[in-house]
Write an enzyme that holds these catalytic residues in place. Structure first.
Site, short mmCIF file in Angstrom:
data_model
loop_
_atom_site.label_atom_id
_atom_site.label_comp_id
_atom_site.label_asym_id
_atom_site.label_seq_id
_atom_site.Cartn_x
_atom_site.Cartn_y
_atom_site.Cartn_z
N LYS A 181 0.80 -1.23 0.00
CA LYS A 181 0.00 0.00 0.00
C LYS A 181 0.84 1.28 0.00
O LYS A 181 0.44 2.29 -0.55
CB LYS A 181 -0.96 0.00 1.19
CG LYS A 181 -2.09 -1.01 0.98
CD LYS A 181 -3.27 -0.69 1.85
CE LYS A 181 -4.50 -1.44 1.39
NZ LYS A 181 -4.41 -2.90 1.61
N SER A 198 1.51 -9.78 -1.30
CA SER A 198 1.16 -8.36 -1.12
C SER A 198 1.43 -7.83 0.29
O SER A 198 1.64 -6.64 0.46
CB SER A 198 -0.30 -8.13 -1.50
OG SER A 198 -1.15 -9.02 -0.77
N GLU A 258 -10.28 7.41 3.07
CA GLU A 258 -11.19 6.47 3.70
C GLU A 258 -10.38 5.23 4.06
O GLU A 258 -9.34 4.97 3.46
CB GLU A 258 -12.29 6.08 2.72
CG GLU A 258 -11.94 4.99 1.69
CD GLU A 258 -10.78 5.33 0.75
OE1 GLU A 258 -10.55 6.54 0.49
OE2 GLU A 258 -10.09 4.39 0.31
C1 LIG Z 1 -5.25 -3.88 1.11
C2 LIG Z 1 -4.57 -5.16 0.82
C3 LIG Z 1 -4.92 -5.97 -0.29
C4 LIG Z 1 -6.07 -5.65 -1.19
O1 LIG Z 1 -5.93 -4.50 -1.94
P1 LIG Z 1 -5.68 -4.51 -3.53
O2 LIG Z 1 -5.99 -3.12 -3.91
O3 LIG Z 1 -6.62 -5.53 -4.14
O4 LIG Z 1 -4.28 -4.88 -3.75
C5 LIG Z 1 -4.19 -7.12 -0.54
N1 LIG Z 1 -3.19 -7.49 0.28
C6 LIG Z 1 -2.83 -6.77 1.35
C7 LIG Z 1 -1.71 -7.25 2.21
C8 LIG Z 1 -3.50 -5.58 1.66
O5 LIG Z 1 -3.15 -4.86 2.75
#
Ligand SMILES: *Cc1c(COP(=O)(O)O)cnc(C)c1O
Length: 403
Positions: free
Chosen positions: A92, A381, A114
């Site tokens: 993020k 992610s 938000e």
């Molecule tokens: C917020 C988040 C997501 C989902 O957000 P995308 O916009 O779909 O990438 C995925 N993985 C993690 C670790 C997150 O914090």
């Protein structure tokens, strides 16, 4: 929100995207789009962005070959793009850094955003502190109650957290109130959106800021393997980590792109958030995309074990890639994600976020069906530290067993 669309032709991916917003927002969005277009190729802006990605967030993140997991499954090689190693533990921050630098260039003094589960709020609060900007985070009252620790994190970094008390008191109300604050004070305020969703130019801008994931992964794979991967796999909530990885491979037709959505506890209405798999086109939050609708055509209730994935729409570019057949969208259940969560923890000593575990779950199903010389890149992610208490709670309730 009104259905009375004023459309900026640049903001479409096929039929998806656009600016389906109240009229007062159109000039504000267009100013943002113009400024973004001006700065996106500006050498000074790019240098500053790269500086913070490297020195603040620790990029480049490694591309890590999971030898144990690969040998255990007995098929394609599984590589992880380690977005979990970013500052704050997820992808993020790539986006919040990019947007806050743009806000600075625009002379804005205040940031509004938000947040649902709080992860985007925390990343926004951190980068606002870094840039010395006033930061207000809108969060549904229900989420404020559920995510106390993230509320406290934001406050520790100097952000003001406003609890949205109207309607269902969740993300939707938080978005409405944040947009209201933006319209009230657009000269001084920048709206920092958390995924590749919303009206134009956000889906494009967020994709571009996240595309550092794909750029690095591509180079790293060429360096380690001498060729491109066969598969790129990522979880899809709003779709930002996925589009950040995919965007650099879209032109390489031999690289298969797979987005994994949360199948939750069941594929019945209300039991999942598999928008691209089970939804249909529709407009919400200012853009046209696949969405999950209730019988009245309103956004349907959604559910996933991972709070970062439970959104009833999805980034418009994914809808377009789906219709084109360029990317494939599949789903993984809560149970499959939790299994993958434990497997990676135990085979590699890496605790993944529950969101990322959905992508891993699909990769673990796919790998044994492929030849050993095939290469899969999974976008990890985020890290799973934030999910440990929830997993512990589910184990103690008997919903899941530690393997
Ligand atoms: C917020 C988040 C997501 C989902 O957000 P995308 O916009 O779909 O990438 C995925 N993985 C993690 C670790 C997150 O914090």
């Amino acid at each position: 929100m009104t259905d009375n669309a004023t459309i900026n032709a640049d903001g479409f991916f096929g039929e998806y995207g656009g600016q389906y917003v109240p009229e007062q927002l159109i000039p504000i969005l267009n100013e943002l789009a113009d400024t973004y277009n001006k700065f996106k190729d500006d050498e000074e802006f790019k240098r500053e962005f790269e500086y913070y990605l490297a020195k603040y967030s620790g990029r480049p993140t490694p591309l890590y070959l999971c030898s144990n997991l690969t040998n255990n499954l007995g098929g394609a090689k599984i590589y992880l793009k380690r977005e979990d190693l970013n500052h704050l533990g997820a992808h993020k921050v790539n986006n919040t850094l990019g947007q806050i630098l743009l806000a600075k260039r625009m002379g804005k003094k205040k940031i509004v955003a938000e947040t649902g589960a709080g992860q985007h709020g925390v990343a926004t609060a951190a980068t606002a502190a870094l840039m010395g900007m006033e930061c207000t985070i809108y969060m549904g009252a229900v989420d404020v109650e559920r995510q106390k620790l993230n509320v406290f994190r934001m406050q520790m970094m100097g952000a003001k957290v406003i609890s949205a008390e109207s309607g269902q008191r969740t993300l939707k109300e938080a978005v409405d109130e944040a947009l209201g604050a933006w319209i009230q004070d657009a000269d001084d305020t920048f709206y920092l959106l958390g995924s590749a969703v919303g009206p134009h130019p956000y889906p494009t801008m967020v994709r571009d800021f996240q595309s550092v994931i794909g750029k690095e992964a591509r180079e790293q794979c060429l360096e380690d393997e001498g060729r491109l991967p066969d598969y790129c796999i990522a979880c899809v909530g709003g779709g930002s980590n996925a589009i950040g990885l995919f965007s650099e491979f879209v032109k390489d037709e031999n690289v298969k792109l797979v987005g994994v959505e949360p199948a939750g506890r069941s594929l019945e209405p209300g039991g999942h958030a598999a928008t691209l798999c089970l939804g249909e086109p529709g407009i919400m939050h200012g853009f046209n995309s696949y969405m999950l609708k209730d019988e009245k055509g309103e956004p349907a209730p959604v559910y996933s074990i991972s709070a970062g994935l439970d959104y009833p729409s999805v980034g418009p570019e994914h809808s377009h890639l789906k219709d084109l057949g360029r990317a494939e969208y599949v789903h993984a259940s809560d149970k499959e994600a939790v299994d993958a969560f434990f497997t990676l923890s135990q085979k590699e000593g890496i605790i993944p976020a529950l969101e990322s575990s959905h992508a891993l779950a699909y990769a673990m199903k796919l790998a044994p069906t492929l030849p050993k010389d095939n290469i899969i890149i999974v976008n990890l992610s985020g890290r799973g530290d934030k999910d440990v208490a929830e997993i512990e709670n589910l184990i103690s309730k008997g919903d899941f067993c530690m393997p």
